[in-house]
Design an enzyme around this catalytic site. Sequence first.
Site, PDB file in Angstrom:
ATOM      1  N   ASP A   1       5.877   2.855   1.063  1.00 33.11           N
ATOM      2  CA  ASP A   1       5.113   1.600   1.780  1.00 33.11           C
ATOM      3  C   ASP A   1       4.930   2.334   3.060  1.00 33.11           C
ATOM      4  OD1 ASP A   1       4.269  -0.769   3.096  1.00 33.11           O
ATOM      5  OD2 ASP A   1       5.650  -1.765   2.174  1.00 33.11           O
ATOM      6  N   HIS A   2       3.569   2.539   3.180  1.00 32.80           N
ATOM      7  CA  HIS A   2       2.512   3.194   4.495  1.00 32.80           C
ATOM      8  C   HIS A   2       2.391   2.158   5.854  1.00 32.80           C
ATOM      9  CE1 HIS A   2       0.166   6.519   5.971  1.00 32.80           C
ATOM     10  NE2 HIS A   2      -0.023   6.877   4.725  1.00 32.80           N
ATOM     11  N   ARG A   3       2.688   0.918   5.391  1.00 32.38           N
ATOM     12  CA  ARG A   3       2.615  -0.343   6.409  1.00 32.38           C
ATOM     13  C   ARG A   3       3.803   0.626   7.776  1.00 32.38           C
ATOM     14  NH1 ARG A   3       2.690  -5.800   3.720  1.00 32.38           N
ATOM     15  NH2 ARG A   3       4.476  -4.550   2.427  1.00 32.38           N
TER      16      ARG A   3
ATOM     17  N   PRO B   1       0.188  -1.122  -0.108  1.00 34.89           N
ATOM     18  CA  PRO B   1      -0.246   0.307   0.126  1.00 34.89           C
ATOM     19  C   PRO B   1       0.571   0.998   0.256  1.00 34.89           C
ATOM     20  CG  PRO B   1      -0.136  -0.781   1.810  1.00 34.89           C
ATOM     21  CD  PRO B   1       1.127  -1.894   1.160  1.00 34.89           C
TER      22      PRO B   1
END
Length: 466
Positions: free
Chosen positions: A436-438, A264
């Site tokens: 990567d937004h995680r 994401p």
Amino acid sequence: MSRQVFMLPDLGEGLTNAELVNWLVNVGDEIRVDQPVAEVETAKSLVEVPSPYAGTVATLHGSAGDVIDVGKPLISVDGAGAPAADAYRTEERAGAKPPAVELAGPGRTDSPADGSADAGSGNVLIGYGTPGGLGSARRTRRPKAGGPPRGAGAPAPAAAASGPDRAPLVVSPLVRKLARDGGLRLEQIAGSGPDGLVRRRDVEAALAAGAPASAPVSAPGPGPAAAAGGTDARTGLGIAARTPLRGVRKAVAEAMSRSRTEIPEATVWVDVDATALVELRRDLKERDPENTPGLLAFIARFVLAGLARFPELNSRIEDGEIVRFDGVNLGFAAQTDRGLLVPSIRGADRLNARGLDAEIRRLTAVARDGKASPADLTSGTFTLNNYGVFGVDGSAAIINYPEAAILGVGRIIDRPWVAHGQLAVRKVAELVLVFDHRICDGGTAGGFLRYVADAIENPAAVLADL
């Protein structure tokens, strides 16, 4: 007379096949253990495959352009086989998969260190190996002067050397691409180099002379996917060509699809005044023209300093955990004839701008020559992409899976800019960070991007601390 069949070995990195680029031997040639017999192109690099057997070449299984699966016949050799290959032949008779092969890197030698006649290299074919082989390996890159050309069949008379069955004597991937784009077949071009080596000027001369372009050679593989022609049912348009998705393009497609499917991603960007950096490099170049790093090397140095402050971006997600690295392998995008490759500078965080510049130049040349190893192309932990060389300002890049982020740098151009309360013309570029937004949130990504931008705008202050 015994005959040994050498299967295409496991080239590592999960690769299941390779495209045969060139034969380095002919039928009837006497070969030694460890002697390179073919050049093959995988999704990762162009490599030479050495033979584990000594003897006389009996059969070449394939022609230039063929795609050969791992474990399928590559070359058959008559005569005494190499003793070191006995274990492999036993597994082969039992129907086992050939063991993995490690193709030696720059440290590989072509003759025994002690000069003995019965010592193998010991580092070319690990698994069914070559220690105790039949002598030193003699690299046969080109046929001897006046001898037969390399080919997939028996040696032909000199008069037939220009026939359509002759494998072209060509080394440069650029020459191959130039001929392919021009619709020419290399085997129909007379080479001006040693022993008929086809050079770039030979292809350009053939194109300028209006040499007739032969019909495109269909890629191996059954069915309509290997041939052009017909009408597309959806659009009603004629189909001009069908190109199999393989090699480096297939590897890129799979990696990009996996990145977009699993990561994401989020994007932040900022315009940056690079005037001070451009002027700093200009001043350094006037004083030391030979040893001044390029702008990309300076930006890379700022990126590495930023990663030291925001290490979350130098990580990846693996098995439900965030894996953070002690050190940075900095990948950078390099455009080549085989597509966009991303070699990485190992231990980049330990290098200064000059060291980074030297590695960028070296690895770019290696990648463009098709000699980058799988390790060179898969060991990165963060990627820097300079798409400004294509004349564009910005790009929403795709993260180089399985990394956590990629920083793109657009072209540096003159733009109106407010500096010290006054409107002025400055050297401005756009930085784009995709992350990567995680792994991190906008605060971390924005903090890293702002740090790099501030370093570009005030390079002397930052470099003084590095």
